[in-house]
Design an enzyme around this catalytic site. Structure first.
Site, PDB file in Angstrom:
ATOM      1  N   HIS A  52      -1.468   1.319  -4.332  1.00 53.47           N
ATOM      2  CA  HIS A  52      -1.869   2.718  -4.120  1.00 53.47           C
ATOM      3  C   HIS A  52      -0.995   3.704  -4.897  1.00 53.47           C
ATOM      4  O   HIS A  52      -0.972   4.886  -4.584  1.00 53.47           O
ATOM      5  CB  HIS A  52      -1.850   3.056  -2.620  1.00 53.47           C
ATOM      6  CG  HIS A  52      -2.955   2.384  -1.847  1.00 53.47           C
ATOM      7  ND1 HIS A  52      -2.970   2.308  -0.468  1.00 53.47           N
ATOM      8  CD2 HIS A  52      -4.085   1.758  -2.271  1.00 53.47           C
ATOM      9  CE1 HIS A  52      -4.060   1.666  -0.079  1.00 53.47           C
ATOM     10  NE2 HIS A  52      -4.740   1.308  -1.143  1.00 53.47           N
ATOM     11  N   GLU A  58       1.545  -3.681  16.837  1.00 51.72           N
ATOM     12  CA  GLU A  58       0.508  -4.034  17.812  1.00 51.72           C
ATOM     13  C   GLU A  58      -0.641  -4.674  17.042  1.00 51.72           C
ATOM     14  O   GLU A  58      -0.728  -4.501  15.826  1.00 51.72           O
ATOM     15  CB  GLU A  58       0.033  -2.766  18.521  1.00 51.72           C
ATOM     16  CG  GLU A  58      -0.584  -1.800  17.540  1.00 51.72           C
ATOM     17  CD  GLU A  58      -0.520  -0.351  17.970  1.00 51.72           C
ATOM     18  OE1 GLU A  58       0.032  -0.048  19.028  1.00 51.72           O
ATOM     19  OE2 GLU A  58      -1.046   0.475  17.191  1.00 51.72           O
ATOM     20  N   GLN A  65       0.853  -1.204   0.000  1.00 52.85           N
ATOM     21  CA  GLN A  65       0.000   0.000   0.000  1.00 52.85           C
ATOM     22  C   GLN A  65       0.882   1.245   0.000  1.00 52.85           C
ATOM     23  O   GLN A  65       0.395   2.354  -0.120  1.00 52.85           O
ATOM     24  CB  GLN A  65      -0.872   0.018   1.249  1.00 52.85           C
ATOM     25  CG  GLN A  65      -1.818  -1.149   1.354  1.00 52.85           C
ATOM     26  CD  GLN A  65      -2.460  -1.200   2.732  1.00 52.85           C
ATOM     27  OE1 GLN A  65      -3.498  -0.602   2.970  1.00 52.85           O
ATOM     28  NE2 GLN A  65      -1.846  -1.917   3.649  1.00 52.85           N
TER      29      GLN A  65
HETATM   30  P1  OAD Z   1      -1.461   3.122   9.059  1.00 50.68           P
HETATM   31  O1  OAD Z   1      -0.777   4.367   9.497  1.00 50.68           O
HETATM   32  O2  OAD Z   1      -2.946   3.098   9.091  1.00 50.68           O
HETATM   33  O3  OAD Z   1      -0.980   1.908   9.949  1.00 50.68           O
HETATM   34  C1  OAD Z   1       0.372   1.652  10.196  1.00 50.68           C
HETATM   35  C2  OAD Z   1       0.475   0.401  11.057  1.00 50.68           C
HETATM   36  O4  OAD Z   1       1.865   0.158  11.234  1.00 50.68           O
HETATM   37  C3  OAD Z   1      -0.149   0.534  12.450  1.00 50.68           C
HETATM   38  O5  OAD Z   1      -0.932  -0.636  12.709  1.00 50.68           O
HETATM   39  C4  OAD Z   1       1.060   0.599  13.380  1.00 50.68           C
HETATM   40  O6  OAD Z   1       0.824  -0.054  14.612  1.00 50.68           O
HETATM   41  C5  OAD Z   1       2.096  -0.179  12.591  1.00 50.68           C
HETATM   42  N1  OAD Z   1       3.489   0.186  12.886  1.00 50.68           N
HETATM   43  C6  OAD Z   1       3.993   1.388  13.251  1.00 50.68           C
HETATM   44  N2  OAD Z   1       5.310   1.321  13.422  1.00 50.68           N
HETATM   45  C7  OAD Z   1       5.684   0.044  13.136  1.00 50.68           C
HETATM   46  C8  OAD Z   1       6.917  -0.681  13.154  1.00 50.68           C
HETATM   47  N3  OAD Z   1       8.070  -0.106  13.461  1.00 50.68           N
HETATM   48  N4  OAD Z   1       6.890  -1.992  12.830  1.00 50.68           N
HETATM   49  C9  OAD Z   1       5.725  -2.613  12.505  1.00 50.68           C
HETATM   50  N5  OAD Z   1       4.536  -1.995  12.478  1.00 50.68           N
HETATM   51  C10 OAD Z   1       4.501  -0.687  12.801  1.00 50.68           C
HETATM   52  O7  OAD Z   1      -0.904   2.774   7.597  1.00 50.68           O
HETATM   53  P2  OAD Z   1      -1.489   1.791   6.505  1.00 50.68           P
HETATM   54  O8  OAD Z   1      -2.218   0.649   7.126  1.00 50.68           O
HETATM   55  O9  OAD Z   1      -0.393   1.507   5.554  1.00 50.68           O
HETATM   56  O10 OAD Z   1      -3.804   4.962   1.470  1.00 50.68           O
HETATM   57  O11 OAD Z   1      -2.531   2.732   5.776  1.00 50.68           O
HETATM   58  C11 OAD Z   1      -3.251   2.205   4.701  1.00 50.68           C
HETATM   59  C12 OAD Z   1      -3.572   3.276   3.705  1.00 50.68           C
HETATM   60  O12 OAD Z   1      -4.207   4.378   4.347  1.00 50.68           O
HETATM   61  C13 OAD Z   1      -2.376   3.929   3.046  1.00 50.68           C
HETATM   62  O13 OAD Z   1      -1.840   3.201   1.965  1.00 50.68           O
HETATM   63  C14 OAD Z   1      -2.921   5.224   2.567  1.00 50.68           C
HETATM   64  C15 OAD Z   1      -3.683   5.605   3.808  1.00 50.68           C
HETATM   65  O14 OAD Z   1      -4.697   6.435   3.683  1.00 50.68           O
HETATM   66  C16 OAD Z   1      -3.803   5.799   0.423  1.00 50.68           C
HETATM   67  O15 OAD Z   1      -3.059   6.748   0.328  1.00 50.68           O
HETATM   68  C17 OAD Z   1      -4.805   5.439  -0.637  1.00 50.68           C
END
Ligand code: OAD
Length: 235
Positions: A107, A202, A89
């Site tokens: 994306h 988490e 993504q």
């Molecule tokens: P999020 O910001 O929603 O989620 C990031 C996840 O990574 C969270 O569950 C955190 O707990 C986890 N996280 C943070 N630091 C970490 C680490 N060091 N190791 C492992 N995990 C960690 O991001 P996405 O799920 O990627 O879409 O968001 C999905 C989509 O929402 C993106 O692609 C974007 C956004 O809106 C578009 O731009 C269309």
């Protein structure tokens, strides 16, 4: 060898210094998502949207992949590209920098521009603005960041759903499970009989429904998972 599909999200790039989306009071580099990541925002204020993505593109020059990206590239080498698909993504290029080959940016990509006149897509390492000219149809003011904005259809959906139906193991890495259709991929894979695994800092919104979950920083849990695959733990 198992067939594996991996889905990555912003969490895998966090330890490379890129901010995740939902850890910042709903703000994204100090902007509300609606200000910069929708077709309406681009129509209303193209200069702001160009500038926002130009800054993010420029920051990639100083951003390096971490050991989680490297481990996934190594896993692809180990399984062979036939049995491996990486769906991200993320719009950064850290998986490419780490050496991943069979990779789909559902994306979009910060390093590319798309022409709204002729639909061609171009590598675009430099700043993009309303004076940029499309290399294919030579229009100006028709290029936009090659990013899937809210309300737009993600890319490569048929290829992804086919791989989800065929895989033995589906792994979700560093994603909060908030944005569909990616958030529903594990259900699709599971319906076709795959084992589903979550690797995240988490438990995510859907953690209970995964067969397995391993929690901690991506630079720890992803290399550990890859080492386990290599021992034959997943077939
Ligand atoms: P999020 O910001 O929603 O989620 C990031 C996840 O990574 C969270 O569950 C955190 O707990 C986890 N996280 C943070 N630091 C970490 C680490 N060091 N190791 C492992 N995990 C960690 O991001 P996405 O799920 O990627 O879409 O968001 C999905 C989509 O929402 C993106 O692609 C974007 C956004 O809106 C578009 O731009 C269309």
């Amino acid at each position: 060898m198992p067939k594996i599909v991996i889905l990555t999200g912003a969490g895998i790039s966090a330890e490379s210094g890129l901010k995740t989306f939902r850890d910042n009071n709903g703000l994204w580099e100090n902007h509300r998502v609606e200000e910069v990541a929708t077709p309406e925002a681009f129509a209303a204020n193209p200069d702001l949207v160009y500038r926002f993505y130009n800054l993010r593109r420029a920051s990639l020059a100083e951003t390096r992949p971490n050991s989680a990206h490297a481990a996934l590239a190594e896993l692809e080498q180990h399984l062979g590209s036939e049995d491996f698909l990486l769906v991200t993504q993320n719009v950064d290029n850290l998986h490419e920098q780490a050496g991943s080959q069979r990779l789909l940016h559902m994306h979009g990509e910060l390093t590319k521009a798309r022409c709204t006149a002729c639909q061609s897509v171009h590598e675009w390492p430099n700043p993009l603005d309303a004076t940029s000219r499309c290399p294919a149809c030579h229009n100006t003011a028709s290029l936009r960041p090659h990013i899937v904005w809210f309300g737009e259809m993600p890319l490569y959906m048929s290829e992804i759903y086919q791989a989800l139906a065929e895989c033995d193991v589906f792994v979700s890495v560093g994603t909060s499970g908030n944005v569909y259709p990616a958030a529903g991929f594990y259900q699709e894979a599971k319906a076709f009989g795959a084992r589903t695994i979550e690797l995240n800092l988490e438990p995510s919104a859907n953690a209970r429904d995964f067969d397995e979950g391993h929690y901690g920083p991506a630079t720890k849990v992803v290399p550990e998972f890859v080492a386990k695959v290599k021992t034959g733990a997943y077939g």
